[in-house]
Design a protein around this motif. Sequence first.
Motif, short mmCIF file in Angstrom:
data_model
loop_
_atom_site.label_atom_id
_atom_site.label_comp_id
_atom_site.label_asym_id
_atom_site.label_seq_id
_atom_site.Cartn_x
_atom_site.Cartn_y
_atom_site.Cartn_z
N ILE A 2 0.87 -1.18 0.00
CA ILE A 2 0.00 0.00 0.00
C ILE A 2 0.91 1.23 0.00
O ILE A 2 1.58 1.52 1.00
N ALA A 3 0.94 1.97 -1.11
CA ALA A 3 1.86 3.10 -1.24
C ALA A 3 1.38 4.33 -0.49
O ALA A 3 2.19 5.07 0.08
N TYR A 4 0.07 4.56 -0.49
CA TYR A 4 -0.47 5.69 0.27
C TYR A 4 -1.95 5.46 0.54
O TYR A 4 -2.59 4.62 -0.11
N VAL A 5 -2.48 6.21 1.49
CA VAL A 5 -3.91 6.17 1.80
C VAL A 5 -4.46 7.59 1.67
O VAL A 5 -3.90 8.53 2.24
N LYS A 6 -5.52 7.71 0.89
CA LYS A 6 -6.15 9.02 0.69
C LYS A 6 -7.59 8.95 1.17
O LYS A 6 -8.34 8.06 0.77
N GLY A 7 -7.95 9.84 2.08
CA GLY A 7 -9.30 9.82 2.61
C GLY A 7 -9.47 10.84 3.71
O GLY A 7 -8.64 11.74 3.89
N LYS A 8 -10.55 10.70 4.47
CA LYS A 8 -10.88 11.66 5.53
C LYS A 8 -10.17 11.28 6.83
O LYS A 8 -10.26 10.14 7.28
N LEU A 9 -9.45 12.23 7.38
CA LEU A 9 -8.76 12.02 8.66
C LEU A 9 -9.79 12.13 9.79
O LEU A 9 -10.33 13.21 10.05
N SER A 16 -0.81 7.36 16.47
CA SER A 16 -1.37 7.01 15.17
C SER A 16 -2.51 7.93 14.77
O SER A 16 -3.01 8.73 15.58
N VAL A 17 -2.92 7.81 13.51
CA VAL A 17 -4.11 8.51 13.01
C VAL A 17 -4.98 7.47 12.31
O VAL A 17 -4.50 6.40 11.94
N VAL A 18 -6.24 7.81 12.12
CA VAL A 18 -7.15 6.95 11.37
C VAL A 18 -7.66 7.73 10.16
O VAL A 18 -8.15 8.85 10.29
N VAL A 19 -7.50 7.11 8.99
CA VAL A 19 -7.97 7.72 7.75
C VAL A 19 -9.07 6.82 7.18
O VAL A 19 -8.85 5.62 6.96
N GLU A 20 -10.24 7.39 6.95
CA GLU A 20 -11.37 6.63 6.42
C GLU A 20 -11.45 6.80 4.91
O GLU A 20 -11.49 7.92 4.39
N THR A 21 -11.46 5.68 4.21
CA THR A 21 -11.61 5.73 2.76
C THR A 21 -12.40 4.50 2.31
O THR A 21 -12.13 3.38 2.75
N GLY A 22 -13.41 4.71 1.50
CA GLY A 22 -14.24 3.61 1.01
C GLY A 22 -14.95 2.86 2.13
O GLY A 22 -15.15 1.64 2.03
N GLY A 23 -15.28 3.56 3.21
CA GLY A 23 -15.98 2.93 4.31
C GLY A 23 -15.09 2.14 5.26
O GLY A 23 -15.57 1.49 6.18
N VAL A 24 -13.76 2.20 5.02
CA VAL A 24 -12.82 1.49 5.89
C VAL A 24 -11.90 2.50 6.57
O VAL A 24 -11.39 3.43 5.94
N GLY A 25 -11.69 2.31 7.88
CA GLY A 25 -10.78 3.20 8.61
C GLY A 25 -9.41 2.55 8.75
O GLY A 25 -9.28 1.48 9.35
N TYR A 26 -8.40 3.16 8.17
CA TYR A 26 -7.03 2.63 8.25
C TYR A 26 -6.27 3.32 9.38
O TYR A 26 -6.16 4.55 9.38
N GLU A 27 -5.78 2.52 10.31
CA GLU A 27 -4.96 3.09 11.39
C GLU A 27 -3.51 3.14 10.91
O GLU A 27 -2.93 2.12 10.54
N LEU A 28 -2.92 4.33 10.91
CA LEU A 28 -1.56 4.54 10.44
C LEU A 28 -0.70 5.01 11.61
O LEU A 28 -0.97 6.05 12.21
N ILE A 29 0.32 4.24 11.92
CA ILE A 29 1.24 4.61 13.00
C ILE A 29 2.21 5.64 12.44
O ILE A 29 2.87 5.40 11.43
N CYS A 30 2.31 6.81 13.09
CA CYS A 30 3.07 7.93 12.54
C CYS A 30 4.17 8.40 13.50
O CYS A 30 4.02 8.28 14.72
N PRO A 31 5.24 9.00 12.95
CA PRO A 31 6.26 9.59 13.82
C PRO A 31 5.70 10.71 14.69
O PRO A 31 6.04 10.83 15.85
N ASN A 32 4.83 11.52 14.10
CA ASN A 32 4.24 12.64 14.84
C ASN A 32 2.79 12.84 14.39
O ASN A 32 2.52 13.66 13.50
#
Length: 198
Positions: A2-9, A16-32
């Motif tokens: 998965i190269a990138y996730v584009k959607g609503k934060l 981490s942050v959660v980005v919702e795209t296509g009805g799925v929420g992706y949890e992304l662990i981030c440095p900041n």
Amino acid sequence: MIAYVKGKLTVIQDDSVVVETGGVGYELICPNPFYYQHSLNEEVTIHTYLHVREDAQLLYGFKNEDEKLLFKKLISVSGIGPKGALGILSGADIASFVAAVESEDEKFLTTFPGVGKKTARQIILDLKGKLSTTFNITTPEDTIHSNDDSALLEAKEALKALGYTEKELTKILPTLKKEGLTNTDEIVRKGLALLLQK
């Protein structure tokens, strides 16, 4: 991959942050994660790296390709895992980190959580010479060679012989270059004056 996730934060958490795209929420662990606080409930594009372990599949998120690339370089170093790489990315900008590796600044590298002297030496061993070209960052050493400034290079070696470290000399090289001196002895004298001020 998965190269990138584009959607609503939709969510910002401590790590981490959660980005919702296509009805799925992706949890992304981030440095900041709080870098994105001004984008809450807005559309974002976050570059990602999928790390697969026996017990988990973790998706890491980065603000740009350079941050993602440095993360991949860091986890290739023996003794550094994703958590350690995130700690480094959250504590330093890329240019500062690259400069520290190129100048073999172990003291700077050991300021990051989980990085002791042994790991700092391993980072330098594995990554020195590879980062400045990857990220197109010019180090003071590169600048000397690119301008074929032999007098400045000779002066640097003379100052090293007097016991000054690479780190100390790296700090004064930009100032010495601006002086435009062409005589090695003059550069050495000016360098000594600068070093004594610090």
